[in-house]
Write a protein that holds these residues in place. Structure first.
Motif, PDB file in Angstrom:
ATOM      1  N   LEU A   1       0.805  -1.226   0.000  1.00  0.00           N
ATOM      2  CA  LEU A   1       0.000   0.000   0.000  1.00  0.00           C
ATOM      3  C   LEU A   1       0.838   1.275   0.000  1.00  0.00           C
ATOM      4  CD1 LEU A   1      -2.821  -1.176   2.396  1.00  0.00           C
ATOM      5  CD2 LEU A   1      -2.963  -0.860  -0.098  1.00  0.00           C
ATOM      6  N   VAL A   2       1.950   1.292   0.710  1.00  0.00           N
ATOM      7  CA  VAL A   2       2.783   2.499   0.738  1.00  0.00           C
ATOM      8  C   VAL A   2       3.240   2.876  -0.675  1.00  0.00           C
ATOM      9  CG1 VAL A   2       4.926   3.552   1.588  1.00  0.00           C
ATOM     10  CG2 VAL A   2       3.453   2.262   3.150  1.00  0.00           C
ATOM     11  N   PRO A   3       3.837   1.958  -1.438  1.00  0.00           N
ATOM     12  CA  PRO A   3       4.249   2.353  -2.797  1.00  0.00           C
ATOM     13  C   PRO A   3       3.070   2.696  -3.711  1.00  0.00           C
ATOM     14  CG  PRO A   3       4.975   0.095  -2.301  1.00  0.00           C
ATOM     15  CD  PRO A   3       4.320   0.628  -1.077  1.00  0.00           C
ATOM     16  N   LEU A   4       1.908   2.081  -3.498  1.00  0.00           N
ATOM     17  CA  LEU A   4       0.732   2.438  -4.286  1.00  0.00           C
ATOM     18  C   LEU A   4       0.375   3.900  -4.062  1.00  0.00           C
ATOM     19  CD1 LEU A   4      -1.810   1.847  -6.028  1.00  0.00           C
ATOM     20  CD2 LEU A   4      -2.942   1.235  -3.875  1.00  0.00           C
ATOM     21  N   VAL A   5       0.268   4.309  -2.798  1.00  0.00           N
ATOM     22  CA  VAL A   5      -0.083   5.691  -2.480  1.00  0.00           C
ATOM     23  C   VAL A   5       0.979   6.636  -3.022  1.00  0.00           C
ATOM     24  CG1 VAL A   5      -0.482   7.341  -0.607  1.00  0.00           C
ATOM     25  CG2 VAL A   5      -1.477   5.037  -0.476  1.00  0.00           C
ATOM     26  N   GLU A   6       2.236   6.303  -2.817  1.00  0.00           N
ATOM     27  CA  GLU A   6       3.322   7.152  -3.321  1.00  0.00           C
ATOM     28  C   GLU A   6       3.242   7.301  -4.836  1.00  0.00           C
ATOM     29  OE1 GLU A   6       5.780   8.843  -1.447  1.00  0.00           O
ATOM     30  OE2 GLU A   6       4.378   8.282   0.130  1.00  0.00           O
ATOM     31  N   SER A   7       2.976   6.207  -5.540  1.00  0.00           N
ATOM     32  CA  SER A   7       2.943   6.240  -7.009  1.00  0.00           C
ATOM     33  C   SER A   7       1.804   7.090  -7.546  1.00  0.00           C
ATOM     34  CB  SER A   7       2.840   4.824  -7.579  1.00  0.00           C
ATOM     35  OG  SER A   7       1.538   4.285  -7.402  1.00  0.00           O
ATOM     36  N   ALA A   8       0.724   7.204  -6.786  1.00  0.00           N
ATOM     37  CA  ALA A   8      -0.432   7.976  -7.250  1.00  0.00           C
ATOM     38  C   ALA A   8      -0.248   9.477  -7.057  1.00  0.00           C
ATOM     39  CB  ALA A   8      -1.692   7.506  -6.525  1.00  0.00           C
ATOM     40  N   TYR A   9       0.643   9.888  -6.143  1.00  0.00           N
ATOM     41  CA  TYR A   9       0.753  11.304  -5.802  1.00  0.00           C
ATOM     42  C   TYR A   9       2.112  11.933  -6.021  1.00  0.00           C
ATOM     43  CZ  TYR A   9      -3.818  10.930  -3.676  1.00  0.00           C
ATOM     44  OH  TYR A   9      -5.160  10.745  -3.481  1.00  0.00           O
TER      45      TYR A   9
END
Length: 183
Positions: free
Chosen positions: A25-33
């Motif tokens: 989840l951390v890299p997912l959130v980072e990748s979106a923003y």
């Protein structure tokens, strides 16, 4: 961006995150923003904020705090999106909304927010959904307005100097509260 009907995105499922999901989840959130990967989608904050959007501790806190949950969205068993739902009395808070940049613009966000609203009504019986958006994100705010959210004009300051929330690239950042009636 959100005018097209959702494309066939395979089987979409929803579940509450568990601590074992944090490394995904951390890299997912980072990748979106943040960073160059976020520029693939349209929700990037890369021009107004650098640095991190969240970290493992922040995601874990959303998952483990009472009255809070992180809704995980999977496509054919692969995590593709998430959003925070937090019970706050008569309202629920919607945050940490991230859709994989490669899948943005196809209607998936609209499906997820609709499901999130349904869940908070069903689980907590809330009457409103609240969220905060950086006030200079006009395109994103307009997207939420098309989903029925209204601007309140109620602002809270951006936490300048706290790099857990990113490194601002401008000095006029603040959060605006958006609200939607769910009844």
């Amino acid at each position: 961006m959100d005018t097209a009907a959702p494309q066939d995105t395979g089987r979409i499922t929803y579940r509450d995150a568990v601590e074992d999901d944090v490394p995904v989840l951390v890299p997912l959130v980072e990748s979106a923003y943040r960073g160059d990967s976020s520029r693939t989608g349209w929700t990037t904050e890369a021009d107004i904020l650098q640095g991190q959007r969240t970290d493992a501790e922040g995601v874990r806190a959303v998952i483990t705090t009472e009255g809070s949950r992180l809704l995980v969205v999977e496509q054919d068993g692969r995590v593709i999106a998430c959003c925070q739902l937090e019970h706050r009395g008569e309202a629920a808070y919607f945050g940490m909304f991230a859709v994989s940049p490669a899948l943005q613009g196809a209607g998936l966000g609209r499906l997820i927010i609709t499901e999130a609203e349904r869940r908070v009504r069903e689980i907590w019986g809330v009457r409103e959904m609240h969220m905060t958006v950086i006030s200079v994100r006009e395109e994103l705010i307009a997207w939420y307005e098309r989903r029925g959210y209204r601007r309140t004009g109620r602002m809270t300051p951006f936490p300048y100097g706290d790099e857990r929330f990113g490194v601002p690239q401008r000095d006029d950042l603040q959060f605006e509260l958006l609200v939607k009636d769910l009844v």
